[in-house]
Design an enzyme around this catalytic site. Structure first.
Site, PDB file in Angstrom:
ATOM      1  N   HIS A  55      29.593  78.500  29.165  1.00 43.86           N
ATOM      2  CA  HIS A  55      27.977  78.875  29.039  1.00 43.86           C
ATOM      3  C   HIS A  55      27.012  77.776  29.682  1.00 43.86           C
ATOM      4  CE1 HIS A  55      29.758  76.680  25.808  1.00 43.86           C
ATOM      5  NE2 HIS A  55      28.707  76.145  25.492  1.00 43.86           N
ATOM      6  N   ASP A 108      20.196  79.910  21.124  1.00 41.34           N
ATOM      7  CA  ASP A 108      21.296  79.222  20.472  1.00 41.34           C
ATOM      8  C   ASP A 108      20.975  79.069  19.016  1.00 41.34           C
ATOM      9  OD1 ASP A 108      23.263  76.623  21.655  1.00 41.34           O
ATOM     10  OD2 ASP A 108      22.589  76.639  19.496  1.00 41.34           O
TER      11      ASP A 108
HETATM   12  P1  5GP Z   1      28.669  73.608  23.411  1.00 41.77           P
HETATM   13  O1  5GP Z   1      28.628  72.473  22.844  1.00 41.77           O
HETATM   14  O2  5GP Z   1      30.210  74.096  23.892  1.00 41.77           O
HETATM   15  O3  5GP Z   1      28.370  73.252  25.051  1.00 41.77           O
HETATM   16  O4  5GP Z   1      27.755  74.624  23.265  1.00 41.77           O
HETATM   17  C1  5GP Z   1      28.059  75.483  22.296  1.00 41.77           C
HETATM   18  C2  5GP Z   1      26.904  76.162  21.754  1.00 41.77           C
HETATM   19  O5  5GP Z   1      26.859  77.400  20.951  1.00 41.77           O
HETATM   20  C3  5GP Z   1      26.037  75.215  20.609  1.00 41.77           C
HETATM   21  O6  5GP Z   1      24.650  74.910  21.281  1.00 41.77           O
HETATM   22  C4  5GP Z   1      26.054  75.964  19.389  1.00 41.77           C
HETATM   23  O7  5GP Z   1      24.745  75.810  18.678  1.00 41.77           O
HETATM   24  C5  5GP Z   1      26.060  77.359  19.921  1.00 41.77           C
HETATM   25  N1  5GP Z   1      26.741  78.380  18.852  1.00 41.77           N
HETATM   26  C6  5GP Z   1      27.735  78.172  18.527  1.00 41.77           C
HETATM   27  N2  5GP Z   1      28.122  79.339  17.502  1.00 41.77           N
HETATM   28  C7  5GP Z   1      27.190  80.046  17.812  1.00 41.77           C
HETATM   29  C8  5GP Z   1      26.852  81.448  17.246  1.00 41.77           C
HETATM   30  O8  5GP Z   1      27.789  81.945  16.526  1.00 41.77           O
HETATM   31  N3  5GP Z   1      25.651  81.876  17.682  1.00 41.77           N
HETATM   32  C9  5GP Z   1      24.709  81.248  18.515  1.00 41.77           C
HETATM   33  N4  5GP Z   1      23.742  82.064  19.027  1.00 41.77           N
HETATM   34  N5  5GP Z   1      24.970  79.965  18.960  1.00 41.77           N
HETATM   35  C10 5GP Z   1      26.301  79.350  18.730  1.00 41.77           C
END
Ligand code: 5GP
Length: 119
Positions: free
Chosen positions: A105, A36
């Site tokens: 995810h 992440d």
């Molecule tokens: P959600 O908030 O949808 O459960 O989690 C999305 C996750 O994706 C977040 O923890 C965020 O930091 C991660 N994330 C968003 N954009 C990117 C990216 O471009 N690269 C990586 N490696 N992680 C990302």
């Protein structure tokens, strides 16, 4: 209920296609695992299917084997990261539950003490 179109491309589609870089720790025909970009813990790995499913609620019976595979890969990457006996697996479903990227995810989180219940 907010419902993005499952075919809407997300940043994760570009990570799968290698258009944008990521620190990939595991890949196979069905899924990808990468660190992440804003880690919430010393170990914070995302495990995603290559098939773009927007939210878990959008998955169908035909995704059953894929979802099982994601669980096993999550356990494997946790073990490979040295936290096989102490990690948390989280999947946020929907913006109101904290989902910001609409491509399902698992968050594999560990390497620090984890509180319960989560916020
Ligand atoms: P959600 O908030 O949808 O459960 O989690 C999305 C996750 O994706 C977040 O923890 C965020 O930091 C991660 N994330 C968003 N954009 C990117 C990216 O471009 N690269 C990586 N490696 N992680 C990302």
């Amino acid at each position: 209920m907010e419902k993005p179109t499952p075919s809407d491309p997300t940043i994760f589609s570009k990570i799968i296609s290698k258009e944008i870089p990521a620190d990939i720790v595991y890949e196979d025909d069905l899924c990808l695992a990468f660190k992440d970009i804003m880690p919430a813990a010393p170990i914070h790995i995302l495990v995603i299917p290559k098939k773009p499913i927007a939210r878990l609620i959008d998955a169908t019976e035909s995704d059953k084997a894929l979802l099982g595979h994601l669980n096993l890969v999550a356990a494997q990457v946790a073990n490979d990261a040295g936290i096989g006996d102490k990690f948390r697996l989280v999947m946020n479903n929907g913006a109101k539950a904290g989902q910001s990227v609409f491509h399902i995810h698992y968050h594999v989180i560990g390497g620090r003490s984890l509180q319960w219940p989560p916020g």
